[in-house]
Design a protein around this motif. Structure first.
Motif, mmCIF file in Angstrom:
data_model
loop_
_atom_site.group_PDB
_atom_site.id
_atom_site.type_symbol
_atom_site.label_atom_id
_atom_site.label_comp_id
_atom_site.label_asym_id
_atom_site.label_seq_id
_atom_site.Cartn_x
_atom_site.Cartn_y
_atom_site.Cartn_z
ATOM 1 N N VAL A 72 50.434 44.627 50.557
ATOM 2 C CA VAL A 72 49.873 45.135 51.611
ATOM 3 C C VAL A 72 49.510 44.560 52.618
ATOM 4 O O VAL A 72 49.835 45.666 53.081
ATOM 5 C CB VAL A 72 48.204 45.586 50.542
ATOM 6 C CG1 VAL A 72 48.167 44.026 51.005
ATOM 7 C CG2 VAL A 72 47.656 46.486 51.541
ATOM 8 N N ASP A 114 42.684 51.297 55.118
ATOM 9 C CA ASP A 114 43.481 50.041 54.810
ATOM 10 C C ASP A 114 43.417 51.090 53.794
ATOM 11 O O ASP A 114 43.310 51.933 52.710
ATOM 12 C CB ASP A 114 42.398 48.656 53.876
ATOM 13 C CG ASP A 114 43.269 48.115 53.453
ATOM 14 O OD1 ASP A 114 44.367 47.233 54.538
ATOM 15 O OD2 ASP A 114 43.400 47.421 52.358
ATOM 16 N N LEU A 115 45.248 50.106 53.242
ATOM 17 C CA LEU A 115 45.961 51.040 52.616
ATOM 18 C C LEU A 115 45.015 51.562 50.933
ATOM 19 O O LEU A 115 45.191 52.815 50.880
ATOM 20 C CB LEU A 115 47.545 50.879 52.011
ATOM 21 C CG LEU A 115 48.148 51.240 51.296
ATOM 22 C CD1 LEU A 115 48.397 52.803 51.549
ATOM 23 C CD2 LEU A 115 49.146 50.794 50.422
ATOM 24 N N TRP A 116 44.711 50.331 50.934
ATOM 25 C CA TRP A 116 43.634 50.078 50.062
ATOM 26 C C TRP A 116 42.668 51.139 49.469
ATOM 27 O O TRP A 116 41.796 51.361 48.239
ATOM 28 C CB TRP A 116 43.388 48.838 48.931
ATOM 29 C CG TRP A 116 44.025 47.963 47.610
ATOM 30 C CD1 TRP A 116 42.882 47.789 46.464
ATOM 31 C CD2 TRP A 116 45.414 48.413 47.215
ATOM 32 N NE1 TRP A 116 43.803 47.733 45.528
ATOM 33 C CE2 TRP A 116 45.565 47.399 45.684
ATOM 34 C CE3 TRP A 116 46.570 48.723 48.167
ATOM 35 C CZ2 TRP A 116 46.182 47.302 45.057
ATOM 36 C CZ3 TRP A 116 47.375 48.161 47.199
ATOM 37 C CH2 TRP A 116 47.477 47.829 45.943
ATOM 38 N N ILE A 155 52.607 49.101 45.350
ATOM 39 C CA ILE A 155 52.181 48.571 45.555
ATOM 40 C C ILE A 155 51.840 47.177 45.917
ATOM 41 O O ILE A 155 51.026 47.569 44.783
ATOM 42 C CB ILE A 155 51.397 49.015 47.371
ATOM 43 C CG1 ILE A 155 53.025 49.993 47.521
ATOM 44 C CG2 ILE A 155 51.136 47.944 48.275
ATOM 45 C CD1 ILE A 155 54.246 49.750 48.394
ATOM 46 N N ASN A 157 48.603 44.122 45.767
ATOM 47 C CA ASN A 157 47.857 43.398 46.134
ATOM 48 C C ASN A 157 47.094 42.562 45.554
ATOM 49 O O ASN A 157 46.501 42.711 44.345
ATOM 50 C CB ASN A 157 46.470 44.532 46.894
ATOM 51 C CG ASN A 157 45.855 43.643 47.259
ATOM 52 O OD1 ASN A 157 45.761 42.878 47.592
ATOM 53 N ND2 ASN A 157 44.597 44.894 47.811
#
Length: 380
Positions: A72, A114-116, A155, A157
């Motif tokens: 990430v 954020d991507l998360w 992805i 993290n």
């Protein structure tokens, strides 16, 4: 007999298909080329892509820091680079890691936070992707993930390694599958990647989401890999074998779009989430025999059909064992990748917590004890 079929990506397949990049209708503006950098740069692929884009009157800049298991952090860094340079489309160049990262970067170029925030499992918030990502072009230099033909990306993290995607937003605009770009892959990576494609099709065939259409692609993908992967491993320069393995991989991408992977992928993602140097295909190979032995009693007819397609026999576990041996990956050991028996309960918990959706596609519900037993049977 119900099914839906949706595959909006235009795919250019075959030797020299990369040349299409100079003539297809590209998005206006500047491209961010996303790659791992080392091999794609040394082999001249990055420069070639930049030259082809220039022929189409498109500027480009390069982000070349994608890791084998994309993180990430790299998505954050690359999406900031794209925003700061007003990039209007993304070109993923490389293996599945580069293409997955490119999809995620495309999302974060047009969406806040954020991507998360958009990951629907693990510690992700599960928010919907509000805005269309930037258009993304996938140029694959490996044959393993099938990500050129599906909306999914994986992805990492920290210890979470999670796959996700959006059928309406994260398919590539174009995909280019040129087997000539795969001739430099060494035998062991050819095997790892080929088995990843194989497991996409095997899992898609036994998933409870399988359809008549996904079955057609799955069985042909399995057959092609059984026939041509040993040839590509033995002679990496064999363009015919490379082409058929690449075709099997693209078919496997169709399977992932039409059906699904199963919990085998969840279990492996937990392993490589903890051990970032573990190649995904190697992890799958090491757990595969125990995994498919477990499901042999659940879907015996489908197991026999897959085994017959793979090697002309009835035993899928034996067929996998023989193919792994002939491809030189039959002696992989979990201990060589620092996988530890005392962590099996933690691996199992991460597998179930981080990607529960793939457990839901199994034809019987695996318990935590079942996952641990598969890991124990696979360990050496």
């Amino acid at each position: 007999m119900n099914f839906s079929y949706y595959m909006p990506t235009k795919i250019f397949f075959g030797p020299d298909s990369l040349d299409n990049l100079a003539t297809i209708k590209l998005p206006q503006g500047k491209a961010l080329i996303v790659t791992g950098g080392t091999s794609t740069t040394k082999l001249g692929y990055v420069k070639r892509v930049q030259d082809l884009l220039a022929q189409a009157d498109r500027e480009s800049i390069v982000y070349d820091k994608v890791q084998p298991n994309p993180t990430v952090e790299s998505v954050r860094e690359a999406s900031k680079l794209a925003r700061d340079n007003n990039c209007s489309f993304i070109v993923g160049l490389g293996g599945g890691s580069s293409l997955d990262a490119a999809k995620a970067i495309a999302i974060m170029c047009t969406n806040d936070g954020d991507l998360w925030d958009y990951i629907g499992s693990g510690t992700g918030l599960g928010n919907p992707i509000e805005n269309m990502p930037l258009p993304m072009i996938a140029i694959t230099t490996t044959a393993g993930t099938g990500t050129e033909a599906d909306p999914w990306m994986v992805i990492t993290n920290d210890k979470e390694k999670i796959g996700f995607g959006d059928f309406d937003k994260t398919f590539p605009l174009y995909s280019i599958v040129d087997p000539k770009l795969m001739l430099s892959i060494p035998p062991h990576l050819t095997a790892y990647q080929g088995f990843d494609a194989l497991f996409h099709s095997l899992e898609g065939y036994i998933a409870n989401t399988a359809t008549l259409i996904s079955d057609l692609f799955a069985i042909e993908s399995i057959r092609l890999i059984g026939k041509y992967l040993p040839i590509a491993v033995k002679n990496p320069q064999d363009i015919e074998a490379r082409g058929y393995v690449a075709l099997a991989n693209t078919y496997a991408g169709f399977v992932e779009s039409l059906s699904s992977c199963t919990s085998e992928h969840s279990i492996e993602h937990a392993l490589s989430g903890f051990h970032h140097d573990l190649p995904h295909g190697a992890g799958l190979i090491m757990i595969s025999q125990a995994y498919f032995k477990f499901f042999e009693k659940i879907v015996p007819d489908r197991m026999k059909t897959m085994a017959n397609a793979l090697s002309g026999q009835d035993d899928i576990v034996l067929a996998l064992k023989e193919l792994q041996e002939v491809c030189g990956v039959g002696d992989l050991k979990m201990s060589d990748f620092e996988i530890k028996k005392e962590l099996f309960p933690e691996y199992a918990k991460h597998a179930q917590d981080d990607m529960p959706g793939l457990f839901a596609t199994d034809r019987c519900q695996l318990t935590t004890e079942d996952v641990i037993a598969i890991l124990e049977q696979s360990f050496r």
